[in-house]
Design an enzyme around this catalytic site. Structure first.
Site, PDB file in Angstrom:
ATOM      1  N   TYR A  89      10.799   2.204   1.237  1.00 31.92           N
ATOM      2  CA  TYR A  89      10.951   1.867   2.643  1.00 31.92           C
ATOM      3  C   TYR A  89      12.426   1.653   2.979  1.00 31.92           C
ATOM      4  O   TYR A  89      13.270   1.574   2.099  1.00 31.92           O
ATOM      5  CB  TYR A  89      10.134   0.625   2.987  1.00 31.92           C
ATOM      6  CG  TYR A  89      10.597  -0.633   2.293  1.00 31.92           C
ATOM      7  CD1 TYR A  89      11.534  -1.461   2.887  1.00 31.92           C
ATOM      8  CD2 TYR A  89      10.099  -0.996   1.052  1.00 31.92           C
ATOM      9  CE1 TYR A  89      11.967  -2.612   2.266  1.00 31.92           C
ATOM     10  CE2 TYR A  89      10.525  -2.143   0.417  1.00 31.92           C
ATOM     11  CZ  TYR A  89      11.460  -2.952   1.026  1.00 31.92           C
ATOM     12  OH  TYR A  89      11.887  -4.087   0.403  1.00 31.92           O
ATOM     13  N   HIS A 143       5.503  -6.814  -6.852  1.00 36.49           N
ATOM     14  CA  HIS A 143       6.690  -6.895  -6.007  1.00 36.49           C
ATOM     15  C   HIS A 143       7.447  -8.218  -6.082  1.00 36.49           C
ATOM     16  O   HIS A 143       8.578  -8.315  -5.615  1.00 36.49           O
ATOM     17  CB  HIS A 143       6.264  -6.647  -4.557  1.00 36.49           C
ATOM     18  CG  HIS A 143       7.366  -6.212  -3.647  1.00 36.49           C
ATOM     19  ND1 HIS A 143       8.687  -6.095  -4.031  1.00 36.49           N
ATOM     20  CD2 HIS A 143       7.345  -5.852  -2.342  1.00 36.49           C
ATOM     21  CE1 HIS A 143       9.420  -5.692  -3.008  1.00 36.49           C
ATOM     22  NE2 HIS A 143       8.629  -5.542  -1.975  1.00 36.49           N
ATOM     23  N   THR A 181      16.735  -8.233  -0.277  1.00 35.69           N
ATOM     24  CA  THR A 181      16.926  -7.116   0.643  1.00 35.69           C
ATOM     25  C   THR A 181      16.907  -7.585   2.084  1.00 35.69           C
ATOM     26  O   THR A 181      16.402  -8.658   2.405  1.00 35.69           O
ATOM     27  CB  THR A 181      15.818  -6.050   0.489  1.00 35.69           C
ATOM     28  OG1 THR A 181      14.549  -6.640   0.770  1.00 35.69           O
ATOM     29  CG2 THR A 181      15.829  -5.449  -0.892  1.00 35.69           C
TER      30      THR A 181
END
Length: 264
Positions: free
Chosen positions: A200, A178, A213
């Site tokens: 998500y 990630h 994000t």
């Protein structure tokens, strides 16, 4: 681009391929290669370097398929220490960093590690069969998810941007590291592969340079009302959207960097 009008930062896409997370004593680093002409495939405890180019051209699908079939047909036993090597990428970072410095700094070990870290991406040909089973939907999907999440903890290379996992029955999925990018970037990759991707609730802030994000608290009273209104045949479009404009605004304000997790 948003609606083909507003540009968004695309820096994360550059790191999708040819990238690895490198363990460090104090902090990890991201290693990105300008180009890579091979992938690494893991099958039955053995690692295979698979070339994607020949004489300057990208291999055809049938040529790549032939290489994959040779790997599946290969009966070689793993060499000493080979089968569970990737477990180092699944554990604590400091022991992995120290082991990397001590044992992978030169010779054949360094060459082998370079082949993995400089590969375009990592592929696991998994010997298990996974996927939804109608007769046992809960257990089958739980097992499927766990396999993609961690497998046996030594058959995915957790430091690569992603491991493409292909199961024996043809089902497939991604295990993604990630730090190099956010979930929507990987989601776009999966969409390009013709698969639907769950992620998500997040809103991309790539209107800003190097934007990542912003969290969208998608499970709200307004979102529940919106879903119920969309499924209610007695409601018209004006009523559905008019009453639930607040939920739409949650996504929009997050897009502009003033969402739930923004620093005030």
């Amino acid at each position: 681009m948003i609606q083909n009008t507003i540009p968004m930062c695309s820096s994360q896409y550059e790191r999708m391929f040819n990238t690895s997370r490198i363990p460090g004593i104090e902090t990890d680093t991201i290693q990105h290669m300008k180009d890579s002409r091979h992938i690494v495939v893991y099958h039955k405890g053995c690692y295979f370097k698979v070339w994607l180019y020949h004489d300057g051209r990208l291999l055809k699908l049938r040529e790549i398929e032939q290489q994959m079939q040779r790997i599946l047909d290969d009966s070689s036993e793993p060499q000493a220490g080979e089968e569970k090597l990737a477990a180092l990428t699944a554990g604590d970072r400091v022991p992995w960093a120290k082991a990397r410095q001590a044992y992978f700094g030169h010779g054949k070990n360094k060459q082998s590690l370079d082949a993995v870290e400089k590969a375009a991406f990592f592929v696991t040909l998994d010997e298990t069969e996974q996927g939804y089973r109608k007769e046992d939907p809960v257990t089958s999907m739980d097992t499927y998810a766990k396999s993609l999440l961690h497998g046996s903890c030594y058959d995915r290379w957790f430091d690569k941007t992603f491991t493409l996992v292909v199961f024996k029955n043809g089902k497939m999925g991604l295990n993604t590291e990630h730090s190099w990018a956010d979930a929507p970037i990987v989601g776009h990759l999966w969409e390009d592969m013709g698969k639907f991707c769950l992620t998500y609730g997040a809103s991309m802030t790539r209107l800003f340079r190097e934007g990542r994000t912003e969290t969208v608290r998608s499970c709200t009273t307004e979102s529940c009302n919106y879903v119920q209104a969309m499924e209610d045949p007695t409601q018209n479009d004006s009523h559905r959207f008019g009453k639930n404009i607040k939920q739409a605004m949650v996504d929009i304000i997050a897009l502009f960097g003033v969402g739930m997790n923004s620093t005030k």
